[in-house]
Design a protein around this motif. Sequence first.
Motif, PDB file in Angstrom:
ATOM      1  N   LEU A  56      30.816  36.058  -6.716  1.00  0.00           N
ATOM      2  CA  LEU A  56      30.334  35.906  -5.478  1.00  0.00           C
ATOM      3  C   LEU A  56      30.571  34.256  -4.994  1.00  0.00           C
ATOM      4  O   LEU A  56      30.243  34.287  -3.572  1.00  0.00           O
ATOM      5  CB  LEU A  56      28.832  36.010  -5.740  1.00  0.00           C
ATOM      6  CG  LEU A  56      28.355  37.317  -6.351  1.00  0.00           C
ATOM      7  CD1 LEU A  56      27.010  37.538  -6.171  1.00  0.00           C
ATOM      8  CD2 LEU A  56      29.154  38.568  -5.830  1.00  0.00           C
ATOM      9  N   GLU A  57      31.285  33.476  -5.767  1.00  0.00           N
ATOM     10  CA  GLU A  57      31.444  32.191  -5.042  1.00  0.00           C
ATOM     11  C   GLU A  57      29.924  31.526  -4.439  1.00  0.00           C
ATOM     12  O   GLU A  57      30.017  30.959  -3.531  1.00  0.00           O
ATOM     13  CB  GLU A  57      32.490  32.169  -4.071  1.00  0.00           C
ATOM     14  CG  GLU A  57      33.589  32.804  -4.507  1.00  0.00           C
ATOM     15  CD  GLU A  57      34.772  32.773  -3.363  1.00  0.00           C
ATOM     16  OE1 GLU A  57      34.587  32.333  -2.193  1.00  0.00           O
ATOM     17  OE2 GLU A  57      35.858  33.123  -3.679  1.00  0.00           O
ATOM     18  N   LEU A  58      28.983  31.702  -5.390  1.00  0.00           N
ATOM     19  CA  LEU A  58      27.664  31.213  -4.985  1.00  0.00           C
ATOM     20  C   LEU A  58      27.426  29.561  -5.032  1.00  0.00           C
ATOM     21  O   LEU A  58      28.204  28.902  -5.778  1.00  0.00           O
ATOM     22  CB  LEU A  58      26.528  31.799  -5.936  1.00  0.00           C
ATOM     23  CG  LEU A  58      26.366  33.296  -5.807  1.00  0.00           C
ATOM     24  CD1 LEU A  58      25.283  33.676  -6.820  1.00  0.00           C
ATOM     25  CD2 LEU A  58      25.806  33.673  -4.500  1.00  0.00           C
ATOM     26  N   SER A 127      27.723  31.653   2.345  1.00  0.00           N
ATOM     27  CA  SER A 127      28.366  32.749   3.294  1.00  0.00           C
ATOM     28  C   SER A 127      27.641  33.060   4.335  1.00  0.00           C
ATOM     29  O   SER A 127      28.036  33.972   5.204  1.00  0.00           O
ATOM     30  CB  SER A 127      28.038  33.935   2.112  1.00  0.00           C
ATOM     31  OG  SER A 127      28.770  34.124   0.815  1.00  0.00           O
ATOM     32  N   GLY A 128      26.746  32.006   4.785  1.00  0.00           N
ATOM     33  CA  GLY A 128      26.174  32.179   6.062  1.00  0.00           C
ATOM     34  C   GLY A 128      24.518  32.378   6.156  1.00  0.00           C
ATOM     35  O   GLY A 128      24.001  33.001   5.137  1.00  0.00           O
ATOM     36  N   VAL A 225      30.301  41.181  -1.346  1.00  0.00           N
ATOM     37  CA  VAL A 225      28.830  40.806  -1.159  1.00  0.00           C
ATOM     38  C   VAL A 225      29.099  39.523  -0.298  1.00  0.00           C
ATOM     39  O   VAL A 225      28.239  39.558   0.624  1.00  0.00           O
ATOM     40  CB  VAL A 225      28.711  40.276  -2.536  1.00  0.00           C
ATOM     41  CG1 VAL A 225      27.187  39.695  -2.289  1.00  0.00           C
ATOM     42  CG2 VAL A 225      28.495  41.711  -3.339  1.00  0.00           C
ATOM     43  N   ASN A 226      30.264  38.537  -0.208  1.00  0.00           N
ATOM     44  CA  ASN A 226      30.069  37.661   0.670  1.00  0.00           C
ATOM     45  C   ASN A 226      30.206  37.969   1.931  1.00  0.00           C
ATOM     46  O   ASN A 226      29.600  37.377   2.869  1.00  0.00           O
ATOM     47  CB  ASN A 226      31.304  36.667   0.341  1.00  0.00           C
ATOM     48  CG  ASN A 226      31.024  35.802  -0.851  1.00  0.00           C
ATOM     49  OD1 ASN A 226      30.232  34.731  -0.680  1.00  0.00           O
ATOM     50  ND2 ASN A 226      31.595  35.831  -2.182  1.00  0.00           N
ATOM     51  N   ASP A 227      31.042  38.901   2.280  1.00  0.00           N
ATOM     52  CA  ASP A 227      31.214  39.599   3.638  1.00  0.00           C
ATOM     53  C   ASP A 227      29.904  40.186   4.025  1.00  0.00           C
ATOM     54  O   ASP A 227      29.643  40.164   5.161  1.00  0.00           O
ATOM     55  CB  ASP A 227      32.761  40.454   3.787  1.00  0.00           C
ATOM     56  CG  ASP A 227      33.760  39.722   3.978  1.00  0.00           C
ATOM     57  OD1 ASP A 227      33.725  38.405   4.087  1.00  0.00           O
ATOM     58  OD2 ASP A 227      34.945  40.276   3.921  1.00  0.00           O
TER      59      ASP A 227
END
Length: 262
Positions: A56-58, A127-128, A225-227
């Motif tokens: 998820l590149e959290l 992610s925003g 999940v990021n998008d």
Amino acid sequence: HLSLRCAGLLKCLDAYELPTTHFGLKTDLPLPAAREAATALERFHHRFYALLGQPLELYVFDERTLPEVRIYAEGASYPTPPRLGDRVWFSMGENCLHVAADGQLSLPTGVSELSRQMLFSALRRSSGPTAQVQPWVSAGIADYFGSIAPTQLGGAWGAGEAAFGVAAKTVAASKTTFAALFNSPMNAFSNGAQASEMSAAAWSALHYFLYAGDGALREGFGRYVNDGAKGKLSMSALCEHVKLKPEEIESGWRAHVSAAAR
């Protein structure tokens, strides 16, 4: 690391701060219990990022933005939750978890809700600001961490595969489809006769996307999940990222569940 200082944010005179490497713990628990709680938080943090950090590149919080956990042993200090009766809750406007511990402290419940807080707060930074997460994803993550957390402070953490095996047997015996799971609202996982079945389905679907085919779907699921955090939550978006058709996801998930349920 642990350090001890006075906590002015809890109303109790016995409240203090016990910051750890990755959390700001504020509590009025007896010190031995607070140390066990602090250790549990760090063990959760390690497992949370080991499972979800890379796909998820959290965002990883630093000392300037530590997530805060407030555990209230004195009932009078516990703030009124948004939903009456909740003993663990967080506000989406702040990266802070509130836990009532005036009776028995339920570590699995606390860890489940903390995983939701961490997912939302980390996605907001990576992610925003909207950080939208589909209910089944949020429920799957929360149920996973709740299932491996010890029932008592100081207890041993469980193995994820054992928890998945239990969930898989529940799903294998049910008729829940992935399409139904995908479109279910959040209360489907907490209320009603089928809540436990839906929760098991969410946890098993999460396991499928992270581990099926030696992790072949993990990267695509992470991108989805990021998008999704930015509002792209459709089934077509998921299919595009994992490069599967809806019927292929359904059959792959069912096969993954059936193999674990044997």
